[in-house]
Motif scaffolding. Structure first.
Motif, mmCIF file in Angstrom:
data_model
loop_
_atom_site.group_PDB
_atom_site.id
_atom_site.type_symbol
_atom_site.label_atom_id
_atom_site.label_comp_id
_atom_site.label_asym_id
_atom_site.label_seq_id
_atom_site.Cartn_x
_atom_site.Cartn_y
_atom_site.Cartn_z
ATOM 1 N N GLN A 166 37.539 -53.485 -1.094
ATOM 2 C CA GLN A 166 37.567 -53.266 -2.541
ATOM 3 C C GLN A 166 36.882 -51.962 -2.919
ATOM 4 O OE1 GLN A 166 37.348 -56.924 -5.265
ATOM 5 N NE2 GLN A 166 36.151 -57.530 -3.476
ATOM 6 N N GLY A 167 35.831 -51.602 -2.185
ATOM 7 C CA GLY A 167 35.158 -50.338 -2.446
ATOM 8 C C GLY A 167 36.060 -49.137 -2.231
ATOM 9 N N ILE A 168 37.049 -49.283 -1.350
ATOM 10 C CA ILE A 168 37.939 -48.166 -1.040
ATOM 11 C C ILE A 168 39.254 -48.238 -1.816
ATOM 12 C CG2 ILE A 168 39.349 -47.182 0.831
ATOM 13 C CD1 ILE A 168 37.000 -47.745 2.701
ATOM 14 N N LEU A 169 39.753 -49.433 -2.087
ATOM 15 C CA LEU A 169 41.081 -49.556 -2.695
ATOM 16 C C LEU A 169 41.049 -49.684 -4.219
ATOM 17 C CD1 LEU A 169 42.775 -52.044 -0.193
ATOM 18 C CD2 LEU A 169 43.043 -49.553 -0.289
ATOM 19 N N ARG A 170 40.036 -50.342 -4.784
ATOM 20 C CA ARG A 170 40.035 -50.589 -6.223
ATOM 21 C C ARG A 170 39.514 -49.378 -6.990
ATOM 22 N NH1 ARG A 170 38.550 -56.707 -7.814
ATOM 23 N NH2 ARG A 170 39.493 -55.907 -9.725
ATOM 24 N N PHE A 171 39.727 -49.375 -8.292
ATOM 25 C CA PHE A 171 39.390 -48.202 -9.111
ATOM 26 C C PHE A 171 38.982 -48.650 -10.502
ATOM 27 C CE2 PHE A 171 43.853 -49.192 -9.001
ATOM 28 C CZ PHE A 171 44.205 -49.268 -10.349
ATOM 29 N N ASN A 172 38.140 -47.841 -11.141
ATOM 30 C CA ASN A 172 37.653 -48.133 -12.489
ATOM 31 C C ASN A 172 38.719 -47.715 -13.499
ATOM 32 O OD1 ASN A 172 36.371 -48.035 -15.046
ATOM 33 N ND2 ASN A 172 34.381 -47.864 -14.058
ATOM 34 N N THR A 173 39.466 -48.681 -13.985
ATOM 35 C CA THR A 173 40.592 -48.396 -14.872
ATOM 36 C C THR A 173 40.149 -47.731 -16.163
ATOM 37 O OG1 THR A 173 41.557 -50.427 -13.988
ATOM 38 C CG2 THR A 173 42.673 -49.424 -15.847
ATOM 39 N N TYR A 174 39.036 -48.196 -16.739
ATOM 40 C CA TYR A 174 38.555 -47.624 -18.001
ATOM 41 C C TYR A 174 38.272 -46.131 -17.848
ATOM 42 C CZ TYR A 174 37.671 -52.549 -19.144
ATOM 43 O OH TYR A 174 37.800 -53.886 -19.363
ATOM 44 N N LEU A 175 37.535 -45.793 -16.791
ATOM 45 C CA LEU A 175 37.190 -44.394 -16.558
ATOM 46 C C LEU A 175 38.432 -43.567 -16.278
ATOM 47 C CD1 LEU A 175 35.054 -42.220 -16.226
ATOM 48 C CD2 LEU A 175 34.698 -42.984 -13.868
ATOM 49 N N GLY A 176 39.376 -44.140 -15.516
ATOM 50 C CA GLY A 176 40.599 -43.399 -15.200
ATOM 51 C C GLY A 176 41.412 -43.075 -16.429
ATOM 52 N N LEU A 177 41.651 -44.053 -17.284
ATOM 53 C CA LEU A 177 42.447 -43.798 -18.484
ATOM 54 C C LEU A 177 41.722 -42.871 -19.454
ATOM 55 C CD1 LEU A 177 44.202 -47.177 -19.351
ATOM 56 C CD2 LEU A 177 45.187 -45.129 -18.367
ATOM 57 N N ALA A 178 40.409 -43.023 -19.566
ATOM 58 C CA ALA A 178 39.656 -42.135 -20.444
ATOM 59 C C ALA A 178 39.728 -40.684 -19.952
ATOM 60 C CB ALA A 178 38.199 -42.589 -20.531
ATOM 61 N N ALA A 179 39.619 -40.491 -18.643
ATOM 62 C CA ALA A 179 39.699 -39.136 -18.090
ATOM 63 C C ALA A 179 41.097 -38.551 -18.253
ATOM 64 C CB ALA A 179 39.302 -39.161 -16.611
ATOM 65 N N VAL A 180 42.123 -39.349 -17.968
ATOM 66 C CA VAL A 180 43.505 -38.869 -18.116
ATOM 67 C C VAL A 180 43.795 -38.539 -19.576
ATOM 68 C CG1 VAL A 180 45.920 -39.581 -17.979
ATOM 69 C CG2 VAL A 180 44.393 -40.009 -16.063
ATOM 70 N N GLY A 181 43.337 -39.390 -20.493
ATOM 71 C CA GLY A 181 43.539 -39.116 -21.910
ATOM 72 C C GLY A 181 42.856 -37.841 -22.355
ATOM 73 N N SER A 182 41.653 -37.574 -21.834
ATOM 74 C CA SER A 182 40.936 -36.350 -22.191
ATOM 75 C C SER A 182 41.643 -35.112 -21.659
ATOM 76 C CB SER A 182 39.505 -36.400 -21.643
ATOM 77 O OG SER A 182 38.770 -37.456 -22.222
ATOM 78 N N LEU A 183 42.248 -35.230 -20.479
ATOM 79 C CA LEU A 183 42.878 -34.079 -19.840
ATOM 80 C C LEU A 183 44.311 -33.835 -20.310
ATOM 81 C CD1 LEU A 183 41.631 -34.682 -16.188
ATOM 82 C CD2 LEU A 183 40.872 -32.868 -17.729
ATOM 83 N N PHE A 184 45.091 -34.917 -20.523
ATOM 84 C CA PHE A 184 46.524 -34.756 -20.768
ATOM 85 C C PHE A 184 47.023 -35.419 -22.040
ATOM 86 C CE2 PHE A 184 46.130 -34.652 -16.055
ATOM 87 C CZ PHE A 184 46.548 -33.345 -15.864
ATOM 88 N N GLY A 185 46.171 -36.142 -22.764
ATOM 89 C CA GLY A 185 46.614 -36.770 -24.003
ATOM 90 C C GLY A 185 47.577 -37.920 -23.757
ATOM 91 N N GLN A 186 48.452 -38.187 -24.735
ATOM 92 C CA GLN A 186 49.349 -39.326 -24.669
ATOM 93 C C GLN A 186 50.325 -39.272 -23.491
ATOM 94 O OE1 GLN A 186 49.129 -42.154 -26.576
ATOM 95 N NE2 GLN A 186 50.581 -42.917 -25.041
ATOM 96 N N PRO A 187 50.898 -38.118 -23.128
ATOM 97 C CA PRO A 187 51.784 -38.105 -21.946
ATOM 98 C C PRO A 187 51.073 -38.581 -20.682
ATOM 99 C CG PRO A 187 52.089 -36.110 -23.233
ATOM 100 C CD PRO A 187 50.905 -36.803 -23.818
ATOM 101 N N GLY A 188 49.818 -38.162 -20.522
ATOM 102 C CA GLY A 188 49.066 -38.604 -19.359
ATOM 103 C C GLY A 188 48.762 -40.082 -19.404
ATOM 104 N N LEU A 189 48.426 -40.609 -20.593
ATOM 105 C CA LEU A 189 48.143 -42.032 -20.730
ATOM 106 C C LEU A 189 49.373 -42.873 -20.400
ATOM 107 C CD1 LEU A 189 45.944 -42.248 -23.962
ATOM 108 C CD2 LEU A 189 45.247 -42.748 -21.612
#
Length: 304
Positions: free
Chosen positions: A99-122
């Protein structure tokens, strides 16, 4: 460099804020589990549903993105199985390591993608989640229960009930139906979605357990390095091999560079895994991710 820091530091400030508030007992101890449940079952599904219900789903890169996700996760999973066979890990430890290698923090991922690319990235990230979340959940449950046997029902039931998966499927179906979001429902979902990521990041900080870092330091260190450095390099190699465009490659690599999901602790404890080891992995990865994510994104800027 400046743009990356401006995009990422508010996200980690919220995580730190959640940690500080929780340790000071504000608002109270019972608040954080309730807030996490509210976000997981209502606010975050609203964000995913809203991201998929009205936007175009005709991105020609989606089949290759799906293949890239499955290739990356598949290669990592096979490597984990090989190492487990060589090291003889019991399921309790193997479940935490995997789980430490395969799972991911979804909240942080979407927040980062939204900050970088906006709605298309989300939108792109939400489509990725529809594939990644069920795959990673199945592998996580199997890794924790392999020694005592696991039924198809026990693997599939958590997926069928997962509100994030249901929200992605429902949003895609509404989109394909052409119904849209009439009568102000789109505005309602937007308001719910706006609360999701800030609250989710605060809850991530509240769930961190620095006291667990004093245990198995070598195990925590190598697991964190594999997740935060080797996994994004693997994703980058897959993206290059499949010739994904710049934004798609960045989103893919970013999700493979995220620290593991805090909810991995709950699953590990419920299924009899090494919960203390899992808590240490989660905490160390989030502490290191503030630097590693910037480094990974800077590397992508130079290469893509």
């Amino acid at each position: 460099m400046t743009d990356l820091l401006l995009a990422l530091w508010p996200l980690f400030a919220l995580i730190v804020g959640g940690y500080v508030l929780s340790r000071r007992g504000f608002p109270n101890e019972a608040f954080w589990p309730g807030a996490e449940r509210l976000n997981y079952f209502i606010l975050f599904p609203a964000l995913l549903f809203n991201s998929l219900a009205t936007v175009p789903l005709d991105n020609p890169q989606l089949p290759r993105m799906a293949l890239a996700v499955l290739l990356g996760l598949g290669i990592a999973w096979l490597a984990l199985l090989l190492v487990r066979r060589l090291r003889g890990w019991p399921a309790a430890r193997f479940g935490a390591f995997s789980q430490g290698i395969l799972r991911f923090n979804t909240y942080l991922g979407l927040a980062a993608v939204g900050s970088l690319f906006g709605q298309p990235g989300l939108t792109l990230a939400a489509l990725m989640l529809a594939l990644m979340v069920p795959t990673v959940n199945v592998l996580s449950v199997w890794s924790l229960t392999a020694e005592r046997g696991v039924s198809v029902r026990s693997l599939l039931l958590p997926i069928i009930r997962n509100p994030l998966i249901l929200a992605c499927l429902a949003g895609a179906l509404v989109n394909l139906s052409g119904l849209g979001l009439p009568g102000g429902s789109g505005r309602l979902l937007s308001l719910l979605a706006a609360a999701s990521l800030p609250l989710g990041l605060l809850c991530v900080g509240a769930a961190l357990k620095p006291e667990q870092l004093s245990g198995e330091v070598p195990a925590l260190a190598w697991n964190s390095l594999l997740r935060l450095l080797l996994m994004p390099l693997l994703a980058l190699a897959v993206a290059y091999g499949l010739q994904l465009p710049s934004m798609e490659s960045t989103v893919l690599v970013l999700f493979f560079a995220l620290p593991t999901a805090p909810t991995a602790y709950v699953l590990t404890r419920q299924l009899g895994g090494d919960a203390n080891l899992m808590a240490g992995i989660i905490t160390l990865q989030h502490l290191l991710a503030a630097a590693s994510l910037v480094g990974v994104l800077l590397l992508l800027e130079r290469l893509l």
